[in-house]
Design an enzyme around this catalytic site. Structure first.
Site, PDB file in Angstrom:
ATOM      1  N   ASP A  15       0.825  -1.213   0.000  1.00  0.00           N
ATOM      2  CA  ASP A  15       0.000   0.000   0.000  1.00  0.00           C
ATOM      3  C   ASP A  15       0.860   1.265   0.000  1.00  0.00           C
ATOM      4  O   ASP A  15       1.983   1.249   0.510  1.00  0.00           O
ATOM      5  CB  ASP A  15      -0.916  -0.036   1.233  1.00  0.00           C
ATOM      6  CG  ASP A  15      -2.088   0.925   1.105  1.00  0.00           C
ATOM      7  OD1 ASP A  15      -2.344   1.413  -0.018  1.00  0.00           O
ATOM      8  OD2 ASP A  15      -2.748   1.187   2.132  1.00  0.00           O
ATOM      9  N   ASN A  63     -11.231  -2.387  -4.934  1.00  0.00           N
ATOM     10  CA  ASN A  63     -10.476  -1.403  -5.728  1.00  0.00           C
ATOM     11  C   ASN A  63     -11.188  -0.997  -7.025  1.00  0.00           C
ATOM     12  O   ASN A  63     -10.788  -0.028  -7.676  1.00  0.00           O
ATOM     13  CB  ASN A  63      -9.051  -1.892  -6.030  1.00  0.00           C
ATOM     14  CG  ASN A  63      -8.123  -1.848  -4.830  1.00  0.00           C
ATOM     15  OD1 ASN A  63      -7.251  -2.699  -4.652  1.00  0.00           O
ATOM     16  ND2 ASN A  63      -8.286  -0.843  -3.980  1.00  0.00           N
TER      17      ASN A  63
HETATM   18  C1  IPE Z   1      -5.407  -2.652  -0.034  1.00  0.00           C
HETATM   19  O1  IPE Z   1      -5.097  -1.312  -0.232  1.00  0.00           O
HETATM   20  C2  IPE Z   1      -5.438  -3.373  -1.331  1.00  0.00           C
HETATM   21  C3  IPE Z   1      -4.164  -3.510  -2.019  1.00  0.00           C
HETATM   22  C4  IPE Z   1      -2.985  -3.134  -1.576  1.00  0.00           C
HETATM   23  C5  IPE Z   1      -4.255  -4.122  -3.309  1.00  0.00           C
HETATM   24  P1  IPE Z   1      -6.219  -0.174  -0.329  1.00  0.00           P
HETATM   25  O2  IPE Z   1      -5.506   1.095  -0.495  1.00  0.00           O
HETATM   26  O3  IPE Z   1      -7.213  -0.553  -1.350  1.00  0.00           O
HETATM   27  O4  IPE Z   1      -6.901  -0.301   1.108  1.00  0.00           O
HETATM   28  P2  IPE Z   1      -7.770   0.732   1.939  1.00  0.00           P
HETATM   29  O5  IPE Z   1      -8.875   1.218   1.059  1.00  0.00           O
HETATM   30  O6  IPE Z   1      -6.857   1.840   2.349  1.00  0.00           O
HETATM   31  O7  IPE Z   1      -8.249  -0.055   3.115  1.00  0.00           O
HETATM   32  C1  IPE Z   2      -1.606   0.310  -3.305  1.00  0.00           C
HETATM   33  O1  IPE Z   2      -1.396   1.679  -3.332  1.00  0.00           O
HETATM   34  C2  IPE Z   2      -1.902  -0.254  -4.660  1.00  0.00           C
HETATM   35  C3  IPE Z   2      -3.300  -0.674  -4.853  1.00  0.00           C
HETATM   36  C4  IPE Z   2      -4.227  -0.661  -3.942  1.00  0.00           C
HETATM   37  C5  IPE Z   2      -3.653  -1.137  -6.171  1.00  0.00           C
HETATM   38  P1  IPE Z   2      -2.600   2.704  -3.325  1.00  0.00           P
HETATM   39  O2  IPE Z   2      -2.999   3.000  -4.720  1.00  0.00           O
HETATM   40  O3  IPE Z   2      -3.698   2.226  -2.426  1.00  0.00           O
HETATM   41  O4  IPE Z   2      -1.887   3.981  -2.681  1.00  0.00           O
HETATM   42  P2  IPE Z   2      -2.488   4.975  -1.626  1.00  0.00           P
HETATM   43  O5  IPE Z   2      -2.991   4.150  -0.480  1.00  0.00           O
HETATM   44  O6  IPE Z   2      -3.591   5.719  -2.312  1.00  0.00           O
HETATM   45  O7  IPE Z   2      -1.332   5.838  -1.255  1.00  0.00           O
HETATM   46 MG    MG Z   3      -4.095   2.457  -0.473  1.00  0.00          MG
END
Ligand code: IPE
Ligand code: IPE
Ligand code: MG
Length: 230
Positions: A15, A63
């Site tokens: 993340d 997502n």
């Molecule tokens: C969790 O990250 C899913 C992945 C890393 C693929 P998110 O960014 O989607 O999670 P939340 O929404 O902060 O819980």
């Molecule tokens: C994790 O990074 C990747 C996926 C969830 C696909 P994020 O895209 O959630 O990055 P933040 O949490 O917005 O920084």
């Molecule tokens: Mg995230």
């Protein structure tokens, strides 16, 4: 590190890509691009350290709530990744598995996953599981529905396990989450009942093999009791 204290199955919630990009004034997709490079390094390092299963959360069932352009970019990036990294997986003897509601993904991506799974099916040193369109609740729901379709009327732990996406995937020993969020976000719910948790503020594109090693060393010092007493 004592080999006996090495986790067998490590999961990572990768993340913080978006925040990494924002900090640099870049579009979010640049964070995903940078994150993919880290994923590659961690797969190789995990294999070299002797981890047997590495599960990487790449796209959750939630997502889809993101803008269409970002979702499409992520699917394209994953497709490029499996095409470009096939050789790396083979050289490292790492088996690739995709896990989730794969049938809801674009055809080209399903085919990309199928191809790399076939080509790396003989690899034995480590299994790298990419959780894509994956949700822990959905996995349990899908397991129950498939079992019911097979005529099963009574359930125990082993029945559920048999119908999970990858039945041979063992329980999760260590879960790492980057970016400072202290939550599970629907990752590996069934498999994480007794998982050790390790969180870091580091954003995924800044995560390093050294920090991965720190997490494993921390794990090796933990006392796992599984409800028993010492
Ligand atoms: C969790 O990250 C899913 C992945 C890393 C693929 P998110 O960014 O989607 O999670 P939340 O929404 O902060 O819980
Ligand atoms: C994790 O990074 C990747 C996926 C969830 C696909 P994020 O895209 O959630 O990055 P933040 O949490 O917005 O920084
Ligand atoms: Mg995230």
């Amino acid at each position: 590190m004592k080999r006996t204290n090495l986790p067998i199955h490590v999961g990572i919630i990768m993340d913080g890509n978006g925040r990494w990009a924002r900090k640099r004034g870049l579009p979010r997709i640049e964070g995903h691009r940078e994150g993919a490079k880290v994923t590659e390094r961690i797969v190789v390092a995990a294999k070299e350290m002797g981890i047997k299963y590495l599960s990487l959360y790449a796209f959750s069932t939630e997502n889809w709530r993101r803008p269409k352009e970002e979702v499409e970019f992520l699917f394209n990036l994953m497709y490029e990744y499996v095409k470009e990294k096939l050789q790396l997986f083979l050289e490292n003897d790492v088996k690739f598995r995709a896990m989730g509601r794969l049938w809801e993904l674009p055809d080209y991506l399903q085919e990309g996953f199928k191809l790399i799974e076939e080509k790396t099916a003989h690899c034995r040193s480590m299994t790298a599981v990419f959780a894509v369109n994956y949700g822990g609740k959905q996995e349990i729901i899908d397991a129950v529905n498939r079992a019911v379709a097979d005529g099963i009327k009574e359930f125990d732990e082993s029945t559920i396990r048999k119908y999970l996406y990858i039945p041979e995937l063992p329980d999760l020993d260590l879960l790492i989450r980057t970016s400072g969020e202290l939550r599970i976000s629907n990752f590996l719910l069934w498999q994480s009942a007794y998982t050790e948790l390790w969180f870091t503020e580091t954003l995924w594109p800044d995560f390093t093999v050294d920090e991965f090693r720190v997490a494993l060393e921390d794990f090796s010092r933990r006392e796992r009791r599984f409800g028993g007493i010492k």
